[in-house]
Design a protein around this motif. Structure first.
Motif, short mmCIF file in Angstrom:
data_model
loop_
_atom_site.label_atom_id
_atom_site.label_comp_id
_atom_site.label_asym_id
_atom_site.label_seq_id
_atom_site.Cartn_x
_atom_site.Cartn_y
_atom_site.Cartn_z
N ARG A 64 -4.61 -5.57 9.72
CA ARG A 64 -6.04 -5.44 9.45
C ARG A 64 -6.35 -4.22 8.59
O ARG A 64 -7.28 -4.25 7.78
CB ARG A 64 -6.81 -5.34 10.77
CG ARG A 64 -7.13 -6.66 11.42
CD ARG A 64 -7.98 -7.58 10.55
NE ARG A 64 -9.21 -6.95 10.12
CZ ARG A 64 -10.35 -7.02 10.80
NH1 ARG A 64 -10.41 -7.70 11.94
NH2 ARG A 64 -11.44 -6.44 10.34
N GLU A 65 -5.59 -3.15 8.78
CA GLU A 65 -5.85 -1.90 8.07
C GLU A 65 -4.58 -1.38 7.39
O GLU A 65 -4.12 -0.27 7.69
CB GLU A 65 -6.40 -0.85 9.04
CG GLU A 65 -7.70 -1.23 9.72
CD GLU A 65 -8.89 -1.23 8.75
OE1 GLU A 65 -8.75 -0.69 7.64
OE2 GLU A 65 -9.95 -1.76 9.13
N ARG A 116 -3.89 -0.20 4.41
CA ARG A 116 -4.01 1.04 3.65
C ARG A 116 -4.14 2.24 4.58
O ARG A 116 -3.49 3.27 4.36
CB ARG A 116 -5.20 0.99 2.69
CG ARG A 116 -5.47 2.33 2.00
CD ARG A 116 -6.53 2.22 0.93
NE ARG A 116 -5.99 1.58 -0.25
CZ ARG A 116 -5.35 2.22 -1.23
NH1 ARG A 116 -5.16 3.53 -1.14
NH2 ARG A 116 -4.90 1.58 -2.26
N ARG A 117 -4.95 2.12 5.59
CA ARG A 117 -5.14 3.25 6.51
C ARG A 117 -3.86 3.57 7.26
O ARG A 117 -3.52 4.74 7.45
CB ARG A 117 -6.27 2.94 7.49
CG ARG A 117 -7.66 2.88 6.85
CD ARG A 117 -8.72 2.66 7.87
NE ARG A 117 -8.82 3.79 8.80
CZ ARG A 117 -9.52 3.76 9.93
NH1 ARG A 117 -10.16 2.66 10.29
NH2 ARG A 117 -9.57 4.81 10.72
N VAL A 118 -3.14 2.54 7.68
CA VAL A 118 -1.88 2.80 8.38
C VAL A 118 -0.87 3.42 7.42
O VAL A 118 -0.13 4.34 7.79
CB VAL A 118 -1.33 1.51 9.01
CG1 VAL A 118 0.03 1.78 9.66
CG2 VAL A 118 -2.30 0.96 10.05
N GLY A 147 -4.85 0.04 17.59
CA GLY A 147 -6.23 -0.34 17.38
C GLY A 147 -7.03 -0.11 18.64
O GLY A 147 -6.58 -0.47 19.74
N GLU A 163 0.81 -1.22 0.00
CA GLU A 163 0.00 0.00 0.00
C GLU A 163 0.84 1.27 0.00
O GLU A 163 0.29 2.37 -0.12
CB GLU A 163 -0.93 0.01 1.22
CG GLU A 163 -1.97 -1.09 1.25
CD GLU A 163 -3.04 -0.93 0.19
OE1 GLU A 163 -3.10 0.15 -0.45
OE2 GLU A 163 -3.82 -1.88 -0.01
N GLY A 168 -10.02 -1.28 15.38
CA GLY A 168 -9.31 -2.48 14.98
C GLY A 168 -8.64 -3.17 16.14
O GLY A 168 -8.61 -2.65 17.27
N THR A 174 0.55 4.55 16.71
CA THR A 174 -0.71 4.07 16.16
C THR A 174 -1.18 2.86 16.95
O THR A 174 -0.37 2.04 17.39
CB THR A 174 -0.58 3.69 14.67
OG1 THR A 174 0.26 2.55 14.54
CG2 THR A 174 0.00 4.84 13.86
N MET A 176 -7.37 3.91 15.69
CA MET A 176 -8.40 3.56 14.72
C MET A 176 -9.10 2.28 15.16
O MET A 176 -8.55 1.51 15.96
CB MET A 176 -7.81 3.41 13.32
CG MET A 176 -6.72 2.37 13.18
SD MET A 176 -5.90 2.40 11.56
CE MET A 176 -4.88 3.88 11.72
N ILE A 220 -3.22 -4.11 14.04
CA ILE A 220 -3.89 -3.08 13.24
C ILE A 220 -3.19 -2.87 11.91
O ILE A 220 -3.83 -2.57 10.89
CB ILE A 220 -3.98 -1.76 14.04
CG1 ILE A 220 -4.92 -0.77 13.36
CG2 ILE A 220 -2.61 -1.15 14.28
CD1 ILE A 220 -6.36 -1.22 13.30
#
Length: 248
Positions: free
Chosen positions: A223-224, A226-228, A188, A32, A216, A186, A214, A220
């Motif tokens: 799981r995420e 793209r967001r991270v 979850g 990503e 999660g 960061t 976020m 995290i």
């Protein structure tokens, strides 16, 4: 550092893995990232245990000497990243902690119980319901469950047990206060392994630390991804990279 020096080659990210130490669970996150990044995952030995002080030598070897870079550490590796960053390497531009802690994330009876179970817990495959509860979340895709199971099974159980004991006895609060590079934390919001108090402790030491929470589980970043990745890009932009060089 001027923009031209940033732009003449991809910006380096050095990734430090969670307890499995294989680096394999970073693949979706790396996919990503923009092309303006070059990510390198440090891999820890799977057949023998190395304490944090020895793993620091692996990290030092993996980090660029003459180029700007950022360190991204996940869970088990966050005390290691804090200790290494406290030496204030010349070209370290920032530090990202995913589900990070400066001291044991388990307290009281939980820490005592985890210490008792450490020699045995990794010799039996973790049931899916426990993986869902502690690591990937209740609605995780079967492919993620399989990837996590594969990464864990690649490591000798005695090595994982020793790493768990290292987590339960770690303490790098003093080192965290010596870091000059900016830090992003960061996590979850549904993390059942590393509680919010670990974040609060680091914020007391580093009040200026940026924080992004976020929805999660503990993993995290898996799981995420793209967001991270988006959060990491914005963090790097905020500390001086030209915005038009980092478009997702």
């Amino acid at each position: 550092m001027d923009d031209a020096q940033y732009l003449k080659s991809p910006f380096k990210l050095v990734l430090l893995p969670g307890m499995d130490g294989t680096g394999k669970l970073f693949s979706e996150f790396v996919a990503e990232l923009p092309d303006t990044f070059k990510a390198v995952a440090v891999r820890y030995p799977t057949e023998r245990y190395l304490p944090y002080r020895d793993l620091e030598n692996l990290v030092r070897t993996a980090c660029p000497v003459a180029e700007p870079f950022m360190l991204i550490a996940e869970s088990f590796s966050t005390p290691l990243a804090l200790k290494y960053a406290a030496t204030n390497p010349k070209n370290l531009q920032g530090l990202v902690l995913c589900a990070g802690f400066a001291a044991s994330p388990a307290r009281g009876w939980r820490r005592f119980l985890a210490s008792l179970l450490a020699p045995y817990v990794f010799y039996v495959p973790m049931p899916n319901f426990l993986m869902n509860r502690w690591l990937v979340g209740p609605d995780a895709a079967p492919s993620l469950l399989a990837a996590v199971r594969t990464a864990i099974s690649a490591v000798r159980p005695s090595v994982l047990a020793a790493r768990l004991r290292a987590v339960l006895t770690c303490g790098v609060r003093a080192e965290a206060g010596l870091i000059s590079a900016p830090i992003l934390y960061t996590r979850g919001k549904q993390d059942c392994l590393v509680g919010v108090w670990c974040l609060e402790e680091l914020r007391r030491i580093r009040p200026q630390m940026a924080v992004v929470a976020m929805v999660g589980p503990h993993l995290i970043l898996q799981r995420e991804p793209r967001r991270v990745a988006e959060v990491v890009v914005r963090f790097i932009q905020s500390i001086g990279l030209p915005p038009n060089s980092l478009v997702l």
